[in-house]
Design a protein around this motif. Structure first.
Motif, PDB file in Angstrom:
ATOM      1  N   ARG A   1       0.868  -1.310   0.030  1.00 17.36           N
ATOM      2  CA  ARG A   1       0.056   0.145   0.001  1.00 17.36           C
ATOM      3  C   ARG A   1       0.670   1.358  -0.022  1.00 17.36           C
ATOM      4  NH1 ARG A   1      -2.378   0.979   5.296  1.00 17.36           N
ATOM      5  NH2 ARG A   1      -0.393   2.027   5.317  1.00 17.36           N
ATOM      6  N   ASP A   2       1.911   1.243   0.852  1.00 20.09           N
ATOM      7  CA  ASP A   2       2.564   2.478   0.896  1.00 20.09           C
ATOM      8  C   ASP A   2       3.556   2.546  -0.459  1.00 20.09           C
ATOM      9  OD1 ASP A   2       1.770   2.948   3.556  1.00 20.09           O
ATOM     10  OD2 ASP A   2       3.553   1.933   4.437  1.00 20.09           O
ATOM     11  N   CYS A   3       3.790   1.617  -0.720  1.00 20.89           N
ATOM     12  CA  CYS A   3       4.629   1.691  -2.275  1.00 20.89           C
ATOM     13  C   CYS A   3       3.567   2.312  -3.349  1.00 20.89           C
ATOM     14  CB  CYS A   3       5.197   0.303  -2.754  1.00 20.89           C
ATOM     15  SG  CYS A   3       5.833   0.121  -4.577  1.00 20.89           S
ATOM     16  N   LEU A   4       2.491   1.842  -3.516  1.00 20.51           N
ATOM     17  CA  LEU A   4       1.664   2.364  -4.247  1.00 20.51           C
ATOM     18  C   LEU A   4       1.107   3.911  -3.925  1.00 20.51           C
ATOM     19  CD1 LEU A   4      -0.639  -0.851  -4.591  1.00 20.51           C
ATOM     20  CD2 LEU A   4       0.375   0.341  -6.401  1.00 20.51           C
ATOM     21  N   ARG A   5       1.034   4.187  -2.607  1.00 21.31           N
ATOM     22  CA  ARG A   5       0.838   5.589  -2.311  1.00 21.31           C
ATOM     23  C   ARG A   5       2.030   6.545  -2.875  1.00 21.31           C
ATOM     24  NH1 ARG A   5      -0.030   5.348   3.762  1.00 21.31           N
ATOM     25  NH2 ARG A   5       0.390   7.642   3.560  1.00 21.31           N
ATOM     26  N   ALA A   6       3.408   6.184  -2.485  1.00 21.14           N
ATOM     27  CA  ALA A   6       4.308   6.907  -2.886  1.00 21.14           C
ATOM     28  C   ALA A   6       4.299   7.059  -4.351  1.00 21.14           C
ATOM     29  CB  ALA A   6       5.562   6.395  -2.196  1.00 21.14           C
ATOM     30  N   ARG A   7       4.175   5.971  -5.039  1.00 19.39           N
ATOM     31  CA  ARG A   7       4.286   5.974  -6.429  1.00 19.39           C
ATOM     32  C   ARG A   7       3.239   6.804  -7.308  1.00 19.39           C
ATOM     33  NH1 ARG A   7       6.311   2.448 -10.873  1.00 19.39           N
ATOM     34  NH2 ARG A   7       5.565   3.285 -12.686  1.00 19.39           N
ATOM     35  N   LEU A   8       1.895   6.593  -6.708  1.00 21.47           N
ATOM     36  CA  LEU A   8       0.844   7.336  -7.527  1.00 21.47           C
ATOM     37  C   LEU A   8       0.691   8.575  -6.860  1.00 21.47           C
ATOM     38  CD1 LEU A   8      -1.658   4.163  -7.643  1.00 21.47           C
ATOM     39  CD2 LEU A   8      -0.166   5.100  -9.498  1.00 21.47           C
ATOM     40  N   GLN A   9       1.192   8.915  -5.677  1.00 20.24           N
ATOM     41  CA  GLN A   9       1.082  10.150  -5.033  1.00 20.24           C
ATOM     42  C   GLN A   9      -0.482  10.541  -4.640  1.00 20.24           C
ATOM     43  OE1 GLN A   9       3.224  12.950  -7.250  1.00 20.24           O
ATOM     44  NE2 GLN A   9       4.840  12.535  -6.402  1.00 20.24           N
ATOM     45  N   ILE A  10      -1.125   9.284  -4.138  1.00 19.90           N
ATOM     46  CA  ILE A  10      -2.414   9.534  -3.562  1.00 19.90           C
ATOM     47  C   ILE A  10      -2.313   8.609  -2.493  1.00 19.90           C
ATOM     48  CG2 ILE A  10      -3.710  10.068  -5.892  1.00 19.90           C
ATOM     49  CD1 ILE A  10      -4.451   7.155  -5.842  1.00 19.90           C
ATOM     50  N   GLU A  11      -3.703   9.108  -1.408  1.00 18.93           N
ATOM     51  CA  GLU A  11      -3.970   8.169  -0.539  1.00 18.93           C
ATOM     52  C   GLU A  11      -4.885   7.170  -0.707  1.00 18.93           C
ATOM     53  OE1 GLU A  11      -2.418   8.491   2.632  1.00 18.93           O
ATOM     54  OE2 GLU A  11      -1.144   9.852   1.545  1.00 18.93           O
ATOM     55  N   THR A  12      -4.896   6.223   0.195  1.00 18.33           N
ATOM     56  CA  THR A  12      -6.252   5.084   0.173  1.00 18.33           C
ATOM     57  C   THR A  12      -7.401   5.655  -0.074  1.00 18.33           C
ATOM     58  OG1 THR A  12      -4.715   3.638   1.190  1.00 18.33           O
ATOM     59  CG2 THR A  12      -7.002   2.975   1.069  1.00 18.33           C
ATOM     60  N   GLY A  13      -8.196   5.440  -0.850  1.00 18.05           N
ATOM     61  CA  GLY A  13      -9.764   5.912  -1.212  1.00 18.05           C
ATOM     62  C   GLY A  13      -9.784   7.057  -2.134  1.00 18.05           C
TER      63      GLY A  13
END
Length: 156
Positions: free
Chosen positions: A96-108
């Motif tokens: 989740r943290d990898c995706l948040r950093a890569r996409l520059q968004i939060e969950t949801g």
């Protein structure tokens, strides 16, 4: 009041007819609308309420209660990260943290360009190959940072 697309309205009416009373078809009809439209807009929930002869507040209450329903338009690609115990023990938080950093968004959230929506889900039923994520419904197992990068780079 905006109406449902005629083909979608006909399918929803067919679903409703399969139940002894229209209100019993609420969940199947909401799933059908979301499958067709990608989410449940306020207009579509009002149209469902009219179709099933229910108060709009009941339809909106049911739609907001279940996490499977979304009330905002998702990105072109929906990435769902499993948050079950097995996945968490095997690195789901890092995924989740990898995706948040890569996409520059939060969950949801959805990226500003509308390409990606990042969600957490209860379980993707692949505990033996944790951590896992689903991208547009396709399961990706035994994730590593490198695999996540490869998967996201392949998406248009």
């Amino acid at each position: 009041l905006m109406a449902l697309d005629p083909a979608l309205a006909a399918e929803c009416a067919r679903l409703a007819a399969a139940y002894p009373e229209p209100a019993a078809a609420l969940l199947p009809v909401l799933h059908e609308v979301q499958r067709d439209e990608g989410y449940l807009s306020a207009e579509n929930m009002a149209a469902v309420a009219a179709l099933l002869e229910l108060p709009p507040a009941r339809v909106m209450g049911v739609a907001s209660f279940y996490p499977a329903f979304r009330s905002t338009k998702p990105g072109r690609h929906v990435i769902q990260v499993c948050r079950s115990l097995s996945c968490c023990l095997m690195g789901a938080v890092e995924v989740r943290d990898c995706l948040r950093a890569r996409l520059q968004i939060e969950t949801g959230e959805t990226t500003a360009d509308g390409r990606f929506t990042l969600e957490e889900v209860g379980c993707l039923a692949s505990c033996g190959t944790a951590p896992v994520m689903a991208v547009d419904g396709e399961l990706h197992q035994s994730l590593t940072r490198e695999r996540i990068d490869q998967i996201v780079e392949r998406l248009d």
